[in-house]
Design a protein around this motif. Sequence first.
Motif, mmCIF file in Angstrom:
data_model
loop_
_atom_site.group_PDB
_atom_site.id
_atom_site.type_symbol
_atom_site.label_atom_id
_atom_site.label_comp_id
_atom_site.label_asym_id
_atom_site.label_seq_id
_atom_site.Cartn_x
_atom_site.Cartn_y
_atom_site.Cartn_z
ATOM 1 N N GLU A 224 -5.221 -14.149 6.815
ATOM 2 C CA GLU A 224 -3.874 -13.697 7.212
ATOM 3 C C GLU A 224 -2.889 -14.770 6.727
ATOM 4 O OE1 GLU A 224 -3.620 -13.540 11.540
ATOM 5 O OE2 GLU A 224 -3.480 -15.719 11.662
ATOM 6 N N ARG A 256 -10.311 -10.549 3.069
ATOM 7 C CA ARG A 256 -11.292 -10.332 4.142
ATOM 8 C C ARG A 256 -12.520 -9.701 3.510
ATOM 9 N NH1 ARG A 256 -7.338 -8.134 9.080
ATOM 10 N NH2 ARG A 256 -5.838 -9.821 8.795
ATOM 11 N N GLU A 258 -14.582 -7.465 3.927
ATOM 12 C CA GLU A 258 -14.835 -6.258 4.722
ATOM 13 C C GLU A 258 -16.241 -5.732 4.437
ATOM 14 O OE1 GLU A 258 -12.860 -4.995 6.930
ATOM 15 O OE2 GLU A 258 -10.856 -5.749 6.501
ATOM 16 N N SER A 268 -9.235 -2.945 1.926
ATOM 17 C CA SER A 268 -9.655 -3.654 0.719
ATOM 18 C C SER A 268 -10.122 -5.048 1.098
ATOM 19 C CB SER A 268 -8.497 -3.799 -0.268
ATOM 20 O OG SER A 268 -7.802 -2.602 -0.401
ATOM 21 N N GLU A 275 4.421 -10.635 6.607
ATOM 22 C CA GLU A 275 4.369 -11.038 8.017
ATOM 23 C C GLU A 275 5.615 -11.822 8.420
ATOM 24 O OE1 GLU A 275 0.077 -11.220 9.687
ATOM 25 O OE2 GLU A 275 0.272 -12.946 8.386
ATOM 26 N N GLU A 344 -3.808 2.207 11.067
ATOM 27 C CA GLU A 344 -2.788 1.175 11.315
ATOM 28 C C GLU A 344 -2.065 0.771 10.029
ATOM 29 O OE1 GLU A 344 -4.292 -2.360 13.339
ATOM 30 O OE2 GLU A 344 -2.752 -3.548 12.321
ATOM 31 N N LEU A 345 -0.732 0.792 10.114
ATOM 32 C CA LEU A 345 0.102 0.306 9.004
ATOM 33 C C LEU A 345 0.553 -1.117 9.287
ATOM 34 C CD1 LEU A 345 2.883 2.926 8.184
ATOM 35 C CD2 LEU A 345 1.091 2.102 6.693
ATOM 36 N N GLU A 407 5.035 -11.305 16.482
ATOM 37 C CA GLU A 407 4.555 -11.198 15.099
ATOM 38 C C GLU A 407 4.502 -9.745 14.614
ATOM 39 O OE1 GLU A 407 0.676 -12.902 12.941
ATOM 40 O OE2 GLU A 407 0.311 -11.116 14.130
ATOM 41 N N SER A 409 3.325 -7.733 11.746
ATOM 42 C CA SER A 409 2.427 -8.028 10.623
ATOM 43 C C SER A 409 2.053 -6.734 9.912
ATOM 44 C CB SER A 409 1.174 -8.708 11.177
ATOM 45 O OG SER A 409 0.192 -8.773 10.180
HETATM 46 N N1 GAP Z 1 -1.595 -11.883 11.464
HETATM 47 C C1 GAP Z 1 -2.033 -10.721 12.155
HETATM 48 C C2 GAP Z 1 -2.887 -9.872 11.363
HETATM 49 O O1 GAP Z 1 -3.343 -10.237 10.288
HETATM 50 P P1 GAP Z 1 -4.037 -7.538 11.327
HETATM 51 O O2 GAP Z 1 -3.806 -6.336 12.204
HETATM 52 O O3 GAP Z 1 -5.422 -8.019 11.170
HETATM 53 O O4 GAP Z 1 -3.093 -8.665 11.921
HETATM 54 C C3 GAP Z 1 -2.077 -6.912 9.745
HETATM 55 O O5 GAP Z 1 -3.429 -7.253 9.900
HETATM 56 C C4 GAP Z 1 -1.911 -5.826 8.701
HETATM 57 O O6 GAP Z 1 -2.555 -6.217 7.462
HETATM 58 C C5 GAP Z 1 -2.585 -4.494 9.075
HETATM 59 O O7 GAP Z 1 -1.747 -3.718 9.908
HETATM 60 C C6 GAP Z 1 -2.767 -3.861 7.705
HETATM 61 O O8 GAP Z 1 -1.575 -3.238 7.271
HETATM 62 C C7 GAP Z 1 -3.051 -5.068 6.803
HETATM 63 N N2 GAP Z 1 -4.520 -5.193 6.593
HETATM 64 C C8 GAP Z 1 -5.403 -5.789 7.401
HETATM 65 N N3 GAP Z 1 -6.645 -5.713 6.881
HETATM 66 C C9 GAP Z 1 -6.541 -5.038 5.708
HETATM 67 C C10 GAP Z 1 -7.469 -4.626 4.694
HETATM 68 N N4 GAP Z 1 -8.756 -4.930 4.762
HETATM 69 N N5 GAP Z 1 -6.993 -3.955 3.615
HETATM 70 C C11 GAP Z 1 -5.674 -3.660 3.506
HETATM 71 N N6 GAP Z 1 -4.757 -4.018 4.439
HETATM 72 C C12 GAP Z 1 -5.177 -4.698 5.518
#
Ligand code: GAP
Length: 546
Positions: A224, A256, A258, A268, A275, A344-345, A407, A409
Amino acid sequence: MQMEELVALCKRRGFLFQSSEIYGGLNGFWDYGPLGVLLKRNVKDAWWTDMVVGHNEMKVMPGAPSTYEMTGLDCTIIMHPQIWKCSGHYDLFHDFMVDCRESKRRYRFDHVKGRWVKGMKHGENGASAQELTVFITTIETENTQEALDQAAQKFFGLRKKNLDSLEWTGDLTSISSLSDFSLVVGPDAKQPGTLTSPREFNLMFKTTIGALGGEDDISFLRPETAQGIFVNFKNVLDSSRVKLPFGIGQIGKSFRNEITPRNFTFRSREFEQMEIEFFCHPNESPLWYQYWRDRRFRWYTEMGLNGDRLRLREHDPEELAHYSCGTADIEYAFPFLPEGEYGELEGIAHRGNFDLRSHMEGKLVREGNELLLEKEANGQPKYRGSGKDLTYFDDQRKERFIPHVIEPSSGADRATLAFLCEAYQVDQAPTSEQGQEAKRVYLKLHPRLAPIKAAVFPLVKKDGMPEIAAEIYGELKKEMTAQYDEKGAVGRRYRRQDEIGTPFCVTIDGQTLQDGTVTIRDRDTLEQWRVKREELVDELKQRLNC
Ligand code: GAP
């Protein structure tokens, strides 16, 4: 809209490509093509302008408790490994995964879903059929039952026309609700009982700094962008003279690992985040939380997601960490999700003083209603913080405290994908433009987001029209992204621009030669009107609002 149609358009017109495609691709990684890079840049620019640089710190924004300042940062992707220990990511940022001993595939535990089904399993090599009840699984998609039917058909060795002989019971559920996997048929397995028990898997990508490569040189690609902001809090305070309340915005890549990246760019392994960490007095944090929740929701509606596919979901009080006054997700009903489900967006979280305190004192743990320093058996802190003073002195209140943080994000790739999904439209082409195809596919993107703002066509390739069109194209290029196209029938050229979301097409025709006017055609209304050539740039800029 079928997701496959949009995915095909994205590839065909150069919005998105699978990363490393000529080598077979790399799962969870995507490249933005010539139009995709413009679209995503416009999404990020709109966010940066509206949230950070365009914000007027002298004006109270609608719904805000007071005026506030905004500033920005651009931090490194690799940071000191201690940051991830204190933030909790090193110990806690994991998903549960299961492995399949048969297919050698790995899945995210909560993504494997299925149903119980009873049927006659046909034996191989003439062996007699046997009645069996198993839990057939798949990775949840837009058409999960269809995928389960196919998996069951394979497992029981049935013909498609005999699928009715199967008896399905119970609703679709995750395997996490089962205590025993011996009757579970994994998503790519032929036999039941091949899934392992769930295990923790840390999502941070590891990397090694320097040439020696010892344990101490291991660091991580940031999962993040937020932590870069927290550890620079004091630097920003000291260098820019901002005063609370203020926010720091950052756009940048996050990574990440994933377990099951899927649904196009939605999940992805490499993606971009936008953020804001907004610092305020603890007593005011509930009001600022409300403000950011509403402000961010409004932003998506202003950018074109104004249908009922967008929603704001407030977490239930029992879902909240005790230091949190609220967490809300802005969600979108992506077409690849099952009917009625949202993805989640953006998350808007009240993080209290957790992060600044962790980077001062060391990793915190929750005990009852309190956050305490996590300690080893010998009483030493498990992970030491920086020891730096990250408190704030408020000279009006004459008070020193650790600010609270709200935050918002957001994911730049998810936002881009949602804008594309919402924009995809199909209708009947007007007779005058039909040519070979009656269907018109167009992207109804907000003009600020459209990759190309205007296209210029000479009606025919003669009589001086291409020369005038080229001059006009040159004039437009100085002000906005534009394309020149002289190939094929004009209807076809309109169609090519519709498909990439170009709001306006400008045609130079016979009348231009006589009176110096050109035709503008609107992508959404298909309305056409004439303007004087010298008024064209201003007219387009006004309509594009740029
Ligand atoms: N700092 C807080 C944070 O990172 P999160 O909900 O884990 O919170 C925020 O991530 C946003 O990042 C998500 O709402 C999403 O839009 C985006 N996001 C998180 N993981 C993602 C992934 N693997 N691929 C694409 N977008 C991702």
